[in-house]
Design a protein around this motif. Structure first.
Motif, short mmCIF file in Angstrom:
data_model
loop_
_atom_site.label_atom_id
_atom_site.label_comp_id
_atom_site.label_asym_id
_atom_site.label_seq_id
_atom_site.Cartn_x
_atom_site.Cartn_y
_atom_site.Cartn_z
N UNK A 264 0.83 -1.21 0.00
CA UNK A 264 0.00 0.00 0.00
C UNK A 264 0.87 1.26 0.00
N UNK A 265 2.01 1.22 0.66
CA UNK A 265 2.92 2.37 0.66
C UNK A 265 3.39 2.69 -0.76
N UNK A 266 3.76 1.64 -1.51
CA UNK A 266 4.20 1.82 -2.89
C UNK A 266 3.07 2.40 -3.74
N UNK A 267 1.86 1.87 -3.52
CA UNK A 267 0.70 2.34 -4.28
C UNK A 267 0.42 3.81 -3.99
N UNK A 268 0.42 4.17 -2.69
CA UNK A 268 0.14 5.55 -2.30
C UNK A 268 1.13 6.52 -2.95
N UNK A 269 2.38 6.12 -3.04
CA UNK A 269 3.42 7.00 -3.57
C UNK A 269 3.45 7.08 -5.09
N UNK A 270 2.95 6.04 -5.78
CA UNK A 270 3.20 5.97 -7.23
C UNK A 270 1.95 5.93 -8.11
N UNK A 271 0.74 5.95 -7.54
CA UNK A 271 -0.44 5.80 -8.38
C UNK A 271 -0.78 7.05 -9.19
N UNK A 272 -0.06 8.16 -8.94
CA UNK A 272 -0.25 9.36 -9.76
C UNK A 272 0.96 9.64 -10.66
N UNK A 273 1.89 8.70 -10.70
CA UNK A 273 2.98 8.83 -11.67
C UNK A 273 2.44 8.48 -13.06
N UNK A 274 3.04 9.06 -14.10
CA UNK A 274 2.58 8.83 -15.48
C UNK A 274 3.70 8.23 -16.33
N UNK A 275 3.30 7.44 -17.30
CA UNK A 275 4.25 6.71 -18.14
C UNK A 275 5.27 7.65 -18.80
N UNK A 276 4.82 8.87 -19.18
CA UNK A 276 5.71 9.80 -19.87
C UNK A 276 6.53 10.67 -18.91
N UNK A 277 6.39 10.43 -17.61
CA UNK A 277 7.18 11.17 -16.63
C UNK A 277 6.57 12.47 -16.15
N UNK A 278 5.34 12.78 -16.58
CA UNK A 278 4.72 14.05 -16.20
C UNK A 278 3.89 13.96 -14.93
N UNK A 279 3.91 12.81 -14.26
CA UNK A 279 3.11 12.65 -13.05
C UNK A 279 3.82 13.14 -11.80
#
Length: 368
Positions: A264-279
């Motif tokens: 869940x920690x990984x999910x909380x930190x990374x679920x708004x990252x985007x494939x093109x790096x703009x997250x």
């Protein structure tokens, strides 16, 4: 046979009736139960029914000789530990070696001496008793370990149910101010598990994703209501604060021992990252974004698109699917988008199924 309850049992095998009677006369006064048979075939048949403590076995018998009887006794799991005393008139070393190779444990020379018989039998009865004791102890120990293991698993299962219930309620607390969030976390966690399974993720990990995904926005606890519930577009300053829910969530879940909470920690930190790096929050791109973050991202966005929010009405399936497709290779990982549409039927079913707000439904959903 003379039956003495509780006494060790001696099986005597000899083709000479007088030898059998002699052995019986010698052994019964010593307190033993005695079983008498006249050939090897009868001895093996009787061993299917009884478990003697010692076998006194004649070597030279018609039909099946003592060597073959010994080999068969030692080849059977049930009788392998029974000591065998070869009673023989043969004195050659080669004969005794052959008997040992067949499985004999000791020898008595005919004519049998009473003192020697007493010593041999008493010694081997003790050996058999000790072996039986150790075997029973091992079985009892294994049974005790099995019971403790079963009790531990039951206790762990109860703890897991309690933990998952706590997780769900913590997730609800984080999103309670939004509309439809109870159903939202049930839907998006099921979307995530379905996509993960399509991607070939192991079933145990899929289950952990199901349980961990609801905590993706736990950091919203720290976001002010004026920003979280704002019906209009956020200002740049407000957006900076809003984005902090990812790092807040990571800090809340950081250092947990539970594998569900670590995921869940990984999910909380990374679920708004985007494939093109703009997250956000770290601007990760491509394969640098953990797969679980990529999976939850597409699940969270799809459910947000198809749900009512303070700032929007729900979009149709068609419009929502079109937005997901447009985000392939920019917002979302291409292979995750492909997996998402490969399970489109399941996605629609999950969307229609989980519309309620019953907190117990999430734990029931996990099969607990």
């Amino acid at each position: 046979m003379m039956d003495i309850p509780g006494s060790p049992t001696i099986l005597v095998v000899d083709d000479e009736p007088r030898n059998l009677r002699l052995m019986e006369a010698l052994l019964i006064p010593m307190g033993y139960r005695v079983q008498l048979v006249e050939n090897g075939e009868a001895a093996l048949e009787l061993l299917e029914k009884i478990s003697p403590d010692v076998i006194l076995l004649d070597v030279m018998m018609p039909g099946m000789d003592g060597y073959e009887v010994a080999r068969q006794v030692k080849s059977r799991e049930k009788t392998r530990s029974v000591p065998i005393v070869m009673v023989t008139a043969l004195r050659e070393v080669t004969d005794r070696v052959k008997a040992l190779e067949a499985g004999a444990d000791d020898f008595l020379t005919k004519p049998v001496d009473k003192t020697e018989l007493t010593a041999r039998v008493r010694s081997l009865v003790k050996v058999k008793a000790y072996h039986d004791h150790m075997t029973n102890y091992q079985k009892e120990l294994e049974a005790a370990v099995e019971r403790r293991t079963r009790d531990l698993k039951m206790a762990m299962s109860r703890l897991e149910v309690a933990a998952l219930d706590t997780v769900y309620r913590l997730s609800m607390a984080a999103e309670y101010k939004d509309e439809d969030t109870g159903a939202h976390i049930k839907r998006m966690s099921n979307y995530s598990a379905a996509v993960a399974r399509r991607l070939g993720v192991g079933e145990n990990t899929c289950t952990r994703i199901l349980h961990a995904a609801p905590m993706h926005d736990v950091g919203k606890i720290g976001i002010p209501d004026r920003i979280l519930l704002k019906p209009g577009k956020l200002t740049p300053e407000e957006w900076v604060i809003m984005k902090q829910h990812t790092t807040m969530g990571g800090r809340i879940l950081e250092g947990a021992n539970s594998p569900h909470l670590r995921l869940a920690e990984i999910i909380a930190l990374t679920h708004h990252e985007k494939w093109d790096g703009s997250g956000y929050p770290r601007g990760l791109s491509g394969r640098k974004i953990p797969l679980v973050g990529q999976i939850v991202a597409i699940s969270d966005v799809f459910d947000a698109l198809t749900s009512r929010r303070p700032y929007k009405d729900p979009f149709s399936y068609e419009k929502s699917f079109a937005i997901i497709r447009e985000g392939r290779g920019t917002h979302f990982a291409p292979h995750v988008v492909d997996a998402f549409f490969a399970v489109e039927k399941q996605i629609r079913e999950i969307k229609e199924k989980y519309q309620d707000e019953d907190p117990s439904a999430f734990v029931a959903l996990a099969g607990l």
